[in-house]
Each structure stands twice: as structure tokens, then as C-alpha cells.
Write an enzyme that holds these catalytic residues in place. Structure first.
Site, short mmCIF file in Angstrom:
data_model
loop_
_atom_site.label_atom_id
_atom_site.label_comp_id
_atom_site.label_asym_id
_atom_site.label_seq_id
_atom_site.Cartn_x
_atom_site.Cartn_y
_atom_site.Cartn_z
N VAL A 195 0.87 -1.17 0.00
CA VAL A 195 0.00 0.00 0.00
C VAL A 195 0.91 1.23 0.00
O VAL A 195 1.78 1.37 0.86
CB VAL A 195 -0.92 0.02 1.23
CG1 VAL A 195 -1.81 1.26 1.21
CG2 VAL A 195 -1.78 -1.22 1.26
N TYR A 196 0.71 2.08 -1.00
CA TYR A 196 1.51 3.30 -1.10
C TYR A 196 0.70 4.47 -0.60
O TYR A 196 -0.50 4.56 -0.83
CB TYR A 196 1.91 3.54 -2.56
CG TYR A 196 2.98 2.59 -3.03
CD1 TYR A 196 4.33 2.91 -2.90
CD2 TYR A 196 2.64 1.35 -3.58
CE1 TYR A 196 5.31 2.02 -3.31
CE2 TYR A 196 3.61 0.46 -3.99
CZ TYR A 196 4.95 0.80 -3.86
OH TYR A 196 5.92 -0.08 -4.26
#
Lengths: 176, 176
Positions: free
Chosen positions: B35-36
Site C-alpha cells: 500500500v503506497y
């Protein structure tokens, strides 16, 4: 998770004695080093939030504390993740800045649903914190009543509403 | 730590075969969900930084990636801390925003000082990443030469300089 807590200035020797008489049990005693960070673009002093990295032995814990609730100054959202590695370096790379390092020796006691901490805080003095966890805003009142009742039994009278960070900043940096 | 890496688009079946012929060993295979996050007040796309929370099974790892170095696009600072608990909630409370979720199946191979990853990335395709760790800017050149030599032996020709995040944003959000 809602953390409901109240802090009191107190003589730890006396409180320890009372606690043990009441049947509270010592959970653990440890040295904690808390590093507080300022947000890269929010003024946490204004927003009443806090970001803390707590190291105790090899344990590292990162906690975000939300603003104290308007309805009840003792309650605030607390989110915690445990960590390993150079958390401070990651935070600094993201623009968070260390604003305070607070060292304390803390004894944790368990008394029914409450946690009582006897804190000897470097440069700030001796304090007792009584904490309860509330799962919803509705149960905050209940938790608060339990805290007050125990404080009464322990003879705690000198309530301190400031956080350790606020006390630290007021003494060491001339802050609020 | 300086991370030096190069990515190639490739057919994983062929590369796996070549790697094993060369004597590389499979370290592990796993599903990774990355997850960025976008920074609350810096545009990471502008500053060329990244903050990633990687979950694989029960492991959680938080990594900050600094800008790719001007002298060498393959090298960048990487800081990592392992974590446990709801790291995403802490980040979101601090104003970080999820911008992408990238899922991949990754096989890690070890080949001398190099790590080779065979990545099957959901929605993006198949890639091989060759990575070396350099302790200083001076040793980046050396790491790069090792990476190129292995890429040559594996028949990797289609270099991809974009990160997975950039590829993802270009496809799914019409970004750069």
C-alpha cells in the site's frame, strides 16, 4: 480505541502502599524513553495531537494520539503499532521533527479494569496516571467514574490536565 | 542503506530456468500487498519519494524510499522498519493518504551478492528485479555493474525505469 486517563501529582511511596493495600498487583516496572515528534505540516500544539515513539528495552511502540475530546478532556483516540528498526529515521525522512525526549521510570499496576502507572519522570517529578480503555464514547463516562473513585481511595488530589509533553515544553522550551 | 536495483519486463518461466542453471537459489516465494501513501503536505510524485506499507502473511514492513539519485537513477535511500498492528490507521490519522494498492506474487532468488525477484504483478504483468545493496555512493557503480552482468546472462533486455507505483498510476489513474 479510546483512552481515558487522568494524571495526578503525588508522592509515589504513599500511593504504592495504598495500591497494594487495595489489592492492586504490580504488572511490570520499566524505564521508558518517549520521543515526541512535530508533524511536517500541522502544528500538533494547535491540533492537540501527538506522535510518540516509545522505547523500552528492545521494544519500540509508535502511538498517535488524537485531540482530547471536547465532551471530555480525559478521553482521546489512541492508535498504536509496535515496531522494530529505525522508526525515528523513517519519521525524520518524512519530515517529522523531534521536539522532546521524556524519560521516566514507570511501574504499572493492575486494579480491576484500570491500569495505574506510578511515574518518576526525569525533570518533571512524580505522577500517578489512572487509565481505562473505552470502546465507545458512551462508555467514557463509566470509565471516568471508575477513575475518580480510585483516585479518591488513593487520596490523589492534585489533578494535572497537561500531558507530559506539555509539561516538558513549558519547562524546557518556554512553551504553553 | 542505498538500494540499487534495475527492473526488466520478462517472461518469468524463461528467467527462472536460466537462474537455476546459473546456480541461483530460491529463498522464498510469497504474496505481497503493497500500500503506497501520499504525504500530507509534500507531493511525493514531485519529490520522487515513496512511503510503502508491505504486508505479507502476518509480516508488516514500512519503507521510506528517498529520491532516486541524480548521479544514478537506479540508486536511492531506503529506510525500513518492521511493524505490528494497524500501521495504516496511524498513517491515515497523520494525514497520509492511500494512493495505490499493488498485489504481487514474488519469488526471491539469491545469486551471490544479488537478490533477484521474479514478480507477477496484478494488472501490470511479469517483471524481474535485480537488486544489490550498496553501503556508500562510491560502491553504487560496482553494484550496478554486477546487476548489468547478470541481466545480460539472463537475457533481460526490456529495462523498465518506472517504479511499480508509477506504472500503476499511469494505468489506473492516468498519472505520469
Amino acid at each position: 480505541m479510546l483512552e481515558v486517563e487522568q494524571k495526578y501529582r503525588a508522592d509515589l511511596g504513599k500511593v504504592r502502599e495504598e495500591l497494594l493495600k487495595l489489592g492492586a498487583s504490580l504488572v511490570e516496572a520499566k524505564e521508558e524513553v518517549d520521543v515526541y515528534f512535530q508533524h511536517p505540516c500541522r502544528d500538533f500544539a494547535e491540533t492537540d495531537e501527538a506522535l510518540r515513539v516509545r522505547r523500552s528495552g528492545s521494544d519500540v511502540e509508535v502511538s498517535y494520539k488524537g485531540p482530547r475530546m471536547r465532551s471530555n478532556a480525559k478521553a482521546r483516540l489512541e492508535l498504536t503499532a509496535s515496531a522494530e528498526g529505525d522508526v525515528e529515521a523513517v519519521l525524520e525522512a518524512l519530515g517529522f521533527k523531534k521536539v522532546a525526549v521524556i524519560k521516566k521510570r514507570r511501574e504499572y499496576y493492575s486494579y480491576g479494569p484500570l491500569t495505574v502507572s506510578l511515574d518518576d519522570v526525569e525533570g518533571l517529578g512524580q505522577f500517578v496516571e489512572i487509565e481505562a480503555v473505552a470502546s465507545s464514547e458512551r462508555s467514557v463516562g463509566e470509565a471516568e467514574a471508575e477513575i475518580s473513585a480510585l483516585a479518591e481511595r488513593l487520596g490523589l488530589r492534585e489533578r494535572v490536565d497537561a500531558t507530559y509533553l506539555e509539561l516538558y515544553l513549558s519547562i524546557f522550551k518556554g512553551g504553553v
